[in-house]
Write a protein that holds these residues in place. Structure first.
Motif, PDB file in Angstrom:
ATOM      1  N   GLY A 237      12.991 -14.184  73.666  1.00  0.00           N
ATOM      2  CA  GLY A 237      13.398 -15.331  73.077  1.00  0.00           C
ATOM      3  C   GLY A 237      13.903 -15.293  71.608  1.00  0.00           C
ATOM      4  N   ASN A 238      14.069 -16.378  70.987  1.00  0.00           N
ATOM      5  CA  ASN A 238      14.734 -16.096  69.599  1.00  0.00           C
ATOM      6  C   ASN A 238      13.733 -16.148  68.404  1.00  0.00           C
ATOM      7  OD1 ASN A 238      17.186 -17.120  70.760  1.00  0.00           O
ATOM      8  ND2 ASN A 238      16.405 -19.392  71.055  1.00  0.00           N
ATOM      9  N   LEU A 239      14.164 -15.005  67.710  1.00  0.00           N
ATOM     10  CA  LEU A 239      13.506 -14.698  66.380  1.00  0.00           C
ATOM     11  C   LEU A 239      13.303 -16.135  65.500  1.00  0.00           C
ATOM     12  CD1 LEU A 239      15.071 -11.158  66.052  1.00  0.00           C
ATOM     13  CD2 LEU A 239      12.555 -11.663  66.000  1.00  0.00           C
ATOM     14  N   PRO A 240      12.330 -15.859  64.713  1.00  0.00           N
ATOM     15  CA  PRO A 240      12.187 -16.824  63.828  1.00  0.00           C
ATOM     16  C   PRO A 240      13.777 -16.818  62.654  1.00  0.00           C
ATOM     17  CG  PRO A 240      10.423 -15.707  63.498  1.00  0.00           C
ATOM     18  CD  PRO A 240      11.305 -14.905  64.570  1.00  0.00           C
ATOM     19  N   GLU A 241      14.168 -18.018  62.171  1.00  0.00           N
ATOM     20  CA  GLU A 241      15.010 -18.161  61.404  1.00  0.00           C
ATOM     21  C   GLU A 241      15.080 -17.077  60.277  1.00  0.00           C
ATOM     22  OE1 GLU A 241      17.801 -21.559  58.653  1.00  0.00           O
ATOM     23  OE2 GLU A 241      15.929 -22.078  59.861  1.00  0.00           O
ATOM     24  N   GLY A 242      16.362 -16.313  60.013  1.00  0.00           N
ATOM     25  CA  GLY A 242      16.421 -15.413  58.963  1.00  0.00           C
ATOM     26  C   GLY A 242      15.964 -14.012  59.056  1.00  0.00           C
ATOM     27  N   ILE A 243      15.524 -13.750  60.379  1.00  0.00           N
ATOM     28  CA  ILE A 243      15.140 -12.490  61.000  1.00  0.00           C
ATOM     29  C   ILE A 243      15.881 -11.788  62.037  1.00  0.00           C
ATOM     30  CG2 ILE A 243      13.332 -11.035  61.699  1.00  0.00           C
ATOM     31  CD1 ILE A 243      11.130 -12.890  60.510  1.00  0.00           C
ATOM     32  N   GLU A 244      16.569 -10.596  61.863  1.00  0.00           N
ATOM     33  CA  GLU A 244      17.020 -10.046  62.981  1.00  0.00           C
ATOM     34  C   GLU A 244      16.364  -9.011  63.622  1.00  0.00           C
ATOM     35  OE1 GLU A 244      21.350  -9.986  63.129  1.00  0.00           O
ATOM     36  OE2 GLU A 244      21.350 -11.103  61.125  1.00  0.00           O
TER      37      GLU A 244
END
Length: 318
Positions: A237-244
């Motif tokens: 899934g998609n990580l939280p905004e600002g985290i890669e």
């Protein structure tokens, strides 16, 4: 004159492209070629040392084309392969003497003494090589490679299988050779060696160059801090905004990057729990060269959410 140059250097094995349009310009430096197994490192070295014909593109060594002027190139280089290339039934001196004779070296005894002294082997020169340690045998290989005073030295995994002290000794000698004007081209799997000893590195991934830069600049491009998470289970899934996610390792460590890493730890912790991951530890740390390598070559696991195209685009912009 530039010591080593490649322009669009390419090698195909049937339908497999082992090296894909490689462009390099290498000066008087210790240049490291890094990459996972099968990335094209050895194929590149074999082409540069005239032992393998390129499919297309070109390469020159001190202005001499590796295909059209192969003998001139061989006179200017030495290549120390990964596998042991010494005869354990002979003495160290006899091993070096064999190479000196092959090269037709004048004042042979003087040259043999000199290269054995350079590699700290003078006191054991007349002992059988079977009594040498692994590090001594590797230094003997370097002595063999230096008898004809090459201008460029190619080393394929020069410290593999050696203990820490022997590895350090080999690199001390490599640094001295570079300080005397020699161009040194090294392949290695040891990221710590590449970081501390190479002036610049090229990182290959499936035959393509992912980056060419100094280790310090590559580390700086990752950002100031990273979040290291040791955990069990898979994430998607998609990580939280600002985290890669830069990728994961076999020991269960996942590395994440964020502009404000410390502030993002609680957010990342909650997200990992929601994914069903069992978190063993979560910490903020400075980036290592291992992190750079992992970010560039990836893990082959799309579920981590890592997009290496973003990182490579960032490198090109900087």
């Amino acid at each position: 004159m530039i010591p080593l140059e490649t322009h669009g250097l390419t090698k195909h094995y049937g339908s497999l492209c082992a090296v894909d349009h490689l462009d390099l310009s290498i000066g008087n430096e210790i240049f490291g070629l890094l990459g996972p197994n099968g990335s094209g490192k050895t194929t590149t070295v074999l082409m540069l040392t005239t032992l393998l014909k390129p499919t297309k593109g070109s390469a020159t060594v001190f202005g001499h084309d590796v295909e059209r002027e192969a003998q001139e190139v061989r006179n200017l280089i030495s290549y120390v392969p990964q596998d042991m290339a010494v005869d354990i039934k002979l003495t160290g001196r006899e091993n070096v003497a064999f190479f000196a004779k092959l090269y037709g070296i004048p004042r042979r005894d003087e040259t043999i003494d000199r290269v054995l002294w350079m590699m700290d082997l003078s006191e054991r020169a007349d002992d059988l090589v079977r009594t040498y340690s692994g590090g001594m045998r590797r230094r003997l290989e370097l002595a063999q490679a230096l008898v004809h005073e090459p201008k460029a030295l190619f080393l394929d995994e020069p410290t593999i299988g050696l203990d820490v002290a022997a590895r350090k000794k080999i690199w001390e000698h490599i640094r001295i050779l570079k300080s005397r004007g020699m161009t040194v081209f090294v392949t290695t799997h040891y990221m710590d060696e590449a970081e501390h000893y190479c002036d610049r590195v090229a990182i290959l991934d499936h035959g393509l160059v992912a980056a060419v830069e100094s280790p310090s600049r590559l580390k700086g491009m990752l950002g100031k801090d990273l979040i290291s998470a040791r955990m069990s289970g898979r994430i998607g899934g998609n990580l939280p905004e600002g985290i890669e996610c830069l990728g994961g390792k076999e020991d269960g460590e996942f590395v994440f990057s964020s502009e404000h890493a410390s502030e993002k730890v609680p957010t990342l912790f909650r997200w990992l729990e929601e994914q069903g991951a069992v978190i063993h530890s979560l910490s903020v740390r400075e980036p290592t060269f291992d992190d750079v390598f992992l970010a560039l070559v990836g893990t082959g696991d799309e579920a981590t959410g890592f997009d290496d195209r973003k990182f490579r685009t960032m490198l090109r912009r900087r």
